[in-house]
Motif scaffolding. Structure first.
Motif, PDB file in Angstrom:
ATOM      1  N   THR A  23       9.097  -7.121   3.358  1.00 55.88           N
ATOM      2  CA  THR A  23       8.484  -7.997   2.354  1.00 55.88           C
ATOM      3  C   THR A  23       7.098  -8.492   2.751  1.00 55.88           C
ATOM      4  OG1 THR A  23       9.550  -9.947   3.300  1.00 55.88           O
ATOM      5  CG2 THR A  23      10.718  -8.791   1.524  1.00 55.88           C
ATOM      6  N   ARG A  24       6.817  -8.571   4.041  1.00 53.98           N
ATOM      7  CA  ARG A  24       5.563  -9.201   4.476  1.00 53.98           C
ATOM      8  C   ARG A  24       4.361  -8.302   4.208  1.00 53.98           C
ATOM      9  NH1 ARG A  24       6.255 -12.391   9.695  1.00 53.98           N
ATOM     10  NH2 ARG A  24       7.276 -13.652   8.091  1.00 53.98           N
ATOM     11  N   ILE A  25       3.269  -8.931   3.752  1.00 53.51           N
ATOM     12  CA  ILE A  25       2.015  -8.237   3.504  1.00 53.51           C
ATOM     13  C   ILE A  25       0.953  -8.830   4.430  1.00 53.51           C
ATOM     14  CG2 ILE A  25       0.255  -7.661   1.779  1.00 53.51           C
ATOM     15  CD1 ILE A  25       3.010  -6.452   1.206  1.00 53.51           C
ATOM     16  N   ALA A  26       0.173  -7.969   5.064  1.00 55.27           N
ATOM     17  CA  ALA A  26      -0.944  -8.405   5.907  1.00 55.27           C
ATOM     18  C   ALA A  26      -2.241  -8.116   5.170  1.00 55.27           C
ATOM     19  CB  ALA A  26      -0.925  -7.695   7.251  1.00 55.27           C
ATOM     20  N   VAL A  27      -3.018  -9.166   4.901  1.00 57.99           N
ATOM     21  CA  VAL A  27      -4.285  -8.995   4.190  1.00 57.99           C
ATOM     22  C   VAL A  27      -5.431  -9.397   5.100  1.00 57.99           C
ATOM     23  CG1 VAL A  27      -3.251  -9.397   1.924  1.00 57.99           C
ATOM     24  CG2 VAL A  27      -4.264 -11.311   3.152  1.00 57.99           C
ATOM     25  N   CYS A  28      -6.503  -8.645   5.006  1.00 64.68           N
ATOM     26  CA  CYS A  28      -7.686  -8.971   5.791  1.00 64.68           C
ATOM     27  C   CYS A  28      -8.269 -10.288   5.296  1.00 64.68           C
ATOM     28  CB  CYS A  28      -8.707  -7.843   5.662  1.00 64.68           C
ATOM     29  SG  CYS A  28     -10.073  -7.972   6.838  1.00 64.68           S
ATOM     30  N   ASP A  29      -8.878 -11.019   6.185  1.00 62.05           N
ATOM     31  CA  ASP A  29      -9.463 -12.306   5.840  1.00 62.05           C
ATOM     32  C   ASP A  29     -10.780 -12.086   5.092  1.00 62.05           C
ATOM     33  OD1 ASP A  29      -9.851 -14.983   5.629  1.00 62.05           O
ATOM     34  OD2 ASP A  29     -10.437 -15.311   7.718  1.00 62.05           O
ATOM     35  N   GLN A  30     -10.628 -11.602   3.872  1.00 60.95           N
ATOM     36  CA  GLN A  30     -11.740 -11.313   2.966  1.00 60.95           C
ATOM     37  C   GLN A  30     -11.508 -12.103   1.681  1.00 60.95           C
ATOM     38  OE1 GLN A  30     -10.998  -7.073   3.253  1.00 60.95           O
ATOM     39  NE2 GLN A  30     -12.798  -6.748   4.538  1.00 60.95           N
ATOM     40  N   PRO A  31     -12.545 -12.238   0.828  1.00 58.70           N
ATOM     41  CA  PRO A  31     -12.460 -13.264  -0.222  1.00 58.70           C
ATOM     42  C   PRO A  31     -11.318 -13.156  -1.214  1.00 58.70           C
ATOM     43  CG  PRO A  31     -14.731 -12.633   0.115  1.00 58.70           C
ATOM     44  CD  PRO A  31     -13.903 -11.691   0.933  1.00 58.70           C
ATOM     45  N   PHE A  32     -11.020 -11.961  -1.733  1.00 65.09           N
ATOM     46  CA  PHE A  32     -10.119 -11.949  -2.891  1.00 65.09           C
ATOM     47  C   PHE A  32      -9.417 -10.604  -3.030  1.00 65.09           C
ATOM     48  CE2 PHE A  32      -8.851 -12.077  -7.346  1.00 65.09           C
ATOM     49  CZ  PHE A  32      -8.450 -13.391  -7.477  1.00 65.09           C
ATOM     50  N   PHE A  33      -8.105 -10.670  -3.360  1.00 61.32           N
ATOM     51  CA  PHE A  33      -7.335  -9.452  -3.583  1.00 61.32           C
ATOM     52  C   PHE A  33      -6.520  -9.453  -4.870  1.00 61.32           C
ATOM     53  CE2 PHE A  33      -8.066  -9.272   0.997  1.00 61.32           C
ATOM     54  CZ  PHE A  33      -8.435  -7.951   1.166  1.00 61.32           C
ATOM     55  N   SER A  34      -6.130 -10.620  -5.373  1.00 59.11           N
ATOM     56  CA  SER A  34      -5.267 -10.627  -6.551  1.00 59.11           C
ATOM     57  C   SER A  34      -5.139 -12.035  -7.106  1.00 59.11           C
ATOM     58  CB  SER A  34      -3.872 -10.108  -6.197  1.00 59.11           C
ATOM     59  OG  SER A  34      -2.987 -10.192  -7.299  1.00 59.11           O
ATOM     60  N   VAL A  35      -4.861 -12.131  -8.413  1.00 58.45           N
ATOM     61  CA  VAL A  35      -4.533 -13.424  -9.012  1.00 58.45           C
ATOM     62  C   VAL A  35      -3.045 -13.734  -8.851  1.00 58.45           C
ATOM     63  CG1 VAL A  35      -6.359 -13.171 -10.746  1.00 58.45           C
ATOM     64  CG2 VAL A  35      -4.022 -12.484 -11.323  1.00 58.45           C
ATOM     65  N   ASP A  36      -2.277 -12.814  -8.334  1.00 61.70           N
ATOM     66  CA  ASP A  36      -0.826 -12.978  -8.265  1.00 61.70           C
ATOM     67  C   ASP A  36      -0.395 -13.766  -7.023  1.00 61.70           C
ATOM     68  OD1 ASP A  36      -0.098 -11.563 -10.698  1.00 61.70           O
ATOM     69  OD2 ASP A  36      -0.880  -9.794  -9.688  1.00 61.70           O
TER      70      ASP A  36
END
Length: 443
Positions: free
Chosen positions: A137-150
């Motif tokens: 279930t876990r998602i790793a996202v880069c510390d960048q401004p924006f990926f989704s409104v969800d």
């Protein structure tokens, strides 16, 4: 001084009817100097006009979604012709096949594609698919401004109201050890990142090592190509840097402003959302308006423009000339350490630093204010292929004049007496303050 009287009145009415006064937070009036937020009525090429009749050279270009220029005729014509034959049907159209063929011919590592209407549709579908494929279930996202409104992403921001706890962790860009530690510490379904940004290029070997780490830990690698697609290259960052993700998410410039996005990826994963799988199916993407014909036709016209012209070269040239001109004007006034244009030439930003060399919203607002007075509109200097030499020269001249006012503020150490109204504020913040608007008592 330009008049913004009608824009201000329309903006006030918008606040009565639309939460935030705009349908996108980045377009909000709190992102512009008070009383100077133009409400636009039309655009052509690199220029726009507001309800007061003011003309501006525009930058940002539809939040980076317009690379060929406003009202680019081949795209508009293709969309209009398609719309005249009907927009939406109860079965697929031939356009869906033709558009998919066009897309996959541009993106070297993708086997299948599915279209939607906005970028968040695509990124959230990628999250859903990665979770199904990996059982995690876990998602790793880069510390960048924006990926989704969800929820999976907005739950990590300061505007997390109404969102339950999310299973999303962040990692810094270009720090391979940090990502390795994240993947070693917990089971991650997908690693999400922009392969490059306006201000950050991948270090040598970084993306290749991210790819290897994901393979090692059984994690899917997803590239967010919303900005890099059709701005770095028609085939996105993966075509520039030669690293193939498992999934990639597209939007913005795909339709030169027409609403279209896409999720693309390797067949072994994408088929989980289809009818040729023996495994449990994934509700990948299923949207009423995803295959709407005018946007698909617009996308195909964009592809044709990229094949027959060279819009990226024009953007790069305009961006280099603009950055050089503005930086030279700032340096001539002794502002090189305070007012800077930086970034990839096709995706420029400006930095506004105070007298101490610290990024400042107040000084940013002063610069925006002076540019608006001189016919330049933009939260950045992101260009399009329509930014010709005249537009660039006009912008450099406006910046040179604005820099004179900016230097006065630097010399005094404050914008007091120069800035009209409150400074702009971050678009994603917990409270309406510091740009809260008093509610009207009339209805």
């Amino acid at each position: 001084m330009r008049s913004f009287e009608h824009s201000t009145a329309v903006q006030a009415r918008l606040h009565e009817l639309v939460p935030g006064g705009a349908h996108t937070y980045a377009r909000g009036s709190d992102q512009y100097p008070e009383g100077m937020a133009p409400v636009l009525v039309r655009g052509k090429g690199a220029r726009v006009w507001d309800v007061d009749g003011n003309e501006f050279v525009e930058y940002g270009m539809g939040l980076r979604s317009v690379t060929l220029g406003h009202g680019y005729e081949p795209v508009c014509t293709a969309a209009a012709l398609a719309a005249a034959d009907g927009l939406s049907f109860s079965r697929p159209t031939e356009l869906e096949l033709l558009a998919a063929e066009d897309f996959l011919s541009l993106v070297p590592g993708a086997d299948m594609v599915k279209f939607a209407k906005n970028g968040s549709d695509a990124t959230t579908a990628a999250v859903r698919l990665a979770r199904a494929v990996t059982g995690r279930t876990r998602i790793a996202v880069c510390d960048q401004p924006f990926f989704s409104v969800d929820d999976w992403f907005i739950g990590t921001t300061d505007m997390a109201g109404g969102i339950p706890a999310v299973d999303t962790v962040k990692f810094p860009y270009n720090d391979l050890d940090a990502l390795a530690a994240t993947l070693a510490a917990c089971d991650v379904a997908a690693v999400f990142l922009e392969a490059a940004t306006a201000l950050a290029e991948p270090l040598p070997g970084y993306l290749e090592s991210v790819r290897a780490l994901c393979d090692r830990y059984g994690t899917l690698l997803a590239f967010d190509e919303m900005i890099t697609g059709f701005r770095w290259a028609a085939g996105g960052a993966q075509a520039v840097y030669g690293v193939t993700p498992d999934l990639s998410c597209w939007g913005k410039a795909m339709g030169n402003g027409f609403p279209i996005s896409a999720l693309a990826g390797k067949r072994e994963y994408m088929e989980r959302g289809g009818l040729r799988t023996d495994q449990d199916r994934v509700f990948l993407l299923s949207t009423t308006h995803g295959p709407e014909t005018s946007a698909l036709a617009a996308f195909r016209a964009v592809v044709h423009a990229y094949r027959t012209e060279d819009p990226i070269a024009r953007m790069e040239r305009a961006g280099r000339d603009l950055a050089d001109g503005v930086n030279e004007a700032a340096a001539a006034l002794g502002l090189a350490d305070h007012l800077q244009v930086l970034g990839r030439p096709s995706c420029l930003i400006f930095r506004t630093l105070d007298a101490e060399g610290v990024p400042s919203q107040a000084f940013r607002t002063l610069f925006l204010q002076e540019l608006l007075e001189r016919g330049v509109l933009g939260q950045s200097f992101v260009v399009s292929a329509a930014h010709d030499a005249d537009a660039v020269r006009a912008t450099i001249a406006a910046c040179a004049e604005a820099a004179v006012i900016y230097r006065r503020a630097i010399e005094h150490g404050t914008v007091d007496g120069l800035l009209r109204g409150r400074p702009v504020a971050p678009a994603l913040r917990r409270t309406a303050a510091p740009r809260q608007i008093e509610a009207s008592t009339s209805r």
